[in-house]
Motif scaffolding. Structure first.
Motif, PDB file in Angstrom:
ATOM      1  N   GLN A 237     100.808  61.653  59.319  1.00 39.92           N
ATOM      2  CA  GLN A 237      99.583  61.492  60.095  1.00 39.92           C
ATOM      3  C   GLN A 237      98.838  62.819  60.216  1.00 39.92           C
ATOM      4  N   TYR A 238      99.605  63.895  60.464  1.00 36.97           N
ATOM      5  CA  TYR A 238      98.987  65.219  60.534  1.00 36.97           C
ATOM      6  C   TYR A 238      98.381  65.606  59.176  1.00 36.97           C
ATOM      7  N   ARG A 239      99.050  65.219  58.092  1.00 34.95           N
ATOM      8  CA  ARG A 239      98.503  65.515  56.763  1.00 34.95           C
ATOM      9  C   ARG A 239      97.166  64.807  56.561  1.00 34.95           C
ATOM     10  N   ASN A 240      97.067  63.557  57.018  1.00 36.50           N
ATOM     11  CA  ASN A 240      95.800  62.824  56.915  1.00 36.50           C
ATOM     12  C   ASN A 240      94.694  63.532  57.696  1.00 36.50           C
ATOM     13  N   GLU A 241      95.065  64.070  58.869  1.00 31.67           N
ATOM     14  CA  GLU A 241      94.084  64.805  59.671  1.00 31.67           C
ATOM     15  C   GLU A 241      93.678  66.098  58.970  1.00 31.67           C
ATOM     16  N   ALA A 242      94.632  66.720  58.270  1.00 34.80           N
ATOM     17  CA  ALA A 242      94.316  67.935  57.503  1.00 34.80           C
ATOM     18  C   ALA A 242      93.356  67.608  56.360  1.00 34.80           C
ATOM     19  N   ASP A 243      93.548  66.445  55.715  1.00 34.45           N
ATOM     20  CA  ASP A 243      92.631  66.004  54.655  1.00 34.45           C
ATOM     21  C   ASP A 243      91.214  65.830  55.203  1.00 34.45           C
ATOM     22  N   LYS A 272      96.113  72.261  54.506  1.00 34.09           N
ATOM     23  CA  LYS A 272      96.348  71.016  53.754  1.00 34.09           C
ATOM     24  C   LYS A 272      97.575  71.156  52.848  1.00 34.09           C
ATOM     25  N   ASP A 273      97.676  72.284  52.127  1.00 28.08           N
ATOM     26  CA  ASP A 273      98.821  72.508  51.242  1.00 28.08           C
ATOM     27  C   ASP A 273     100.132  72.525  52.029  1.00 28.08           C
ATOM     28  N   PHE A 274     100.088  73.108  53.233  1.00 24.96           N
ATOM     29  CA  PHE A 274     101.303  73.168  54.056  1.00 24.96           C
ATOM     30  C   PHE A 274     101.788  71.766  54.411  1.00 24.96           C
ATOM     31  N   TYR A 275     100.863  70.901  54.826  1.00 25.30           N
ATOM     32  CA  TYR A 275     101.272  69.552  55.223  1.00 25.30           C
ATOM     33  C   TYR A 275     101.699  68.710  54.018  1.00 25.30           C
ATOM     34  N   ASP A 276     101.066  68.933  52.872  1.00 26.24           N
ATOM     35  CA  ASP A 276     101.534  68.268  51.652  1.00 26.24           C
ATOM     36  C   ASP A 276     102.994  68.650  51.371  1.00 26.24           C
ATOM     37  N   ALA A 277     103.284  69.955  51.513  1.00 25.01           N
ATOM     38  CA  ALA A 277     104.651  70.443  51.281  1.00 25.01           C
ATOM     39  C   ALA A 277     105.620  69.890  52.319  1.00 25.01           C
ATOM     40  N   ALA A 278     105.173  69.802  53.575  1.00 25.55           N
ATOM     41  CA  ALA A 278     106.041  69.304  54.645  1.00 25.55           C
ATOM     42  C   ALA A 278     106.433  67.847  54.405  1.00 25.55           C
TER      43      ALA A 278
END
Length: 332
Positions: A237-243, A272-278
């Motif tokens: 969900q956080y990754r979507n918010e980063a997008d 964004k890259d951080f959350y993709d990696a997470a």
């Protein structure tokens, strides 16, 4: 006539444990400091507010006054704030440590080991308590264990840094704090001259900032808790918010100077890259629990490699967090 109402006051986060000596010190500090904004739990947290959300802001303030007592060094909440602080950039430069009389044992390397032992025992005690309960009932509270482990693993380093500093005596500490803050107050007044940013752009930047702050705070939590498969959906969900940040930034981008635009663009891209990696690491960790032998070794290697990259991205994001805040406050 100059308008002085817009001058940003330096902010000070006070981290302490509730006891008579620390409370009296804070009252003395508050009565002696003028032109600053002091932030501590008794005045910042209203009824039913999240204590954790407040503690997570410790690294965002200009200065931190850290009042160490024996109770402080045995408090999970106080040391959680320490862990958050240690994840912020240049934390030692902005932290002013006050060692109360009952905490002077930190200057003795042997006595410091007793605090490490204390948190080792507390962590093991909590782990044993959890193991006696069904997994389905302890999914959320396992995060507490991870925090205890982070304290156990880092308190030795923290105490060594605190003991190595030239900390003033308690009676001299207020004057020393005033002296350290005074030059910054003057500097902030000078930096308020050239604010050419339009009201509309300022509003858009502030809106963007409101989206970034919770993402930044969650990064600190992820770096403490590391890759927990149980949190995969929340991190997605956080990754979507980063997008969504990139879309929001594209609206503002044409109105910014090139150097400011580039800073913010790199900052958002790294988040964004951080959350993709997470998300990737959590997925790997979840799958690895069903593997054995060579496949498990490959997955473990991938997890370690990606975790290392996350560590580097986290440090980059920390470094740009304050720069981005300056872009919003002063567009410099």
């Amino acid at each position: 006539m100059k308008n002085t109402n817009n001058v940003k006051k330096p902010t000070i986060f006070v981290t302490y444990n509730w006891n008579d000596a620390s409370d009296l010190f804070i009252l003395n500090l508050k009565s002696n400091l003028k032109g600053v904004e002091m932030k501590y739990d008794k005045v910042e947290i209203d009824c039913w507010d999240s204590i954790t959300n407040f503690m997570n802001t410790i690294g965002q303030e200009d200065f931190v006054v850290q009042i160490l007592s024996d109770k402080y060094l045995k408090s999970a909440n106080c040391l959680y704030e320490v862990m958050q602080l240690m994840n912020s950039p240049n934390w030692t430069e902005k932290t002013m440590t006050v060692v109360m009389n009952d905490a002077t044992d930190i200057y003795d390397p042997i006595k410091r080991l007793e605090y490490i032992q204390y948190w080792s025992d507390e962590t093991e005690k909590y782990r044993n308590q959890l193991s006696s309960l069904p997994d389905s009932a302890t999914v959320d509270v396992k995060e507490v264990l991870l925090k205890y482990e982070a304290i156990r693993d880092n308190i030795g380093k923290f105490l060594m840094i605190a003991a190595d500093r030239s900390n003033p005596k308690v009676l001299d500490a207020v004057d020393a704090i005033k002296k350290k803050i005074k030059p910054v107050q003057k500097k902030k007044k000078k930096s308020n001259k050239n604010q050419t940013i339009s009201a509309k752009t300022k509003s858009l930047l502030t809106s963007l900032w409101a989206k970034i702050v919770p993402l930044y705070r969650e990064i600190s939590t992820i770096m403490i808790i590391k890759h927990d498969p149980q949190r995969l959906e929340a991190i997605k969900q956080y990754r979507n918010e980063a997008d969504a940040l990139k879309t929001a930034f594209d609206v503002i981008k044409p109105q910014l100077k090139k150097d400011v635009r580039d800073k913010i663009q790199n900052f958002i891209a790294t988040i964004k890259d951080f959350y993709d990696a997470a998300v990737w690491v959590c997925s790997l960790e979840k799958t690895s629990k069903t593997l054995q032998g060579a496949p498990l070794i490959r997955y473990t290697s991938a997890i370690m490699d990606t975790s290392s990259k996350m560590e580097q991205m986290s440090k980059f994001i920390d470094g740009y967090y304050l720069k981005f805040e300056n872009c919003i406050c002063g567009n410099d």
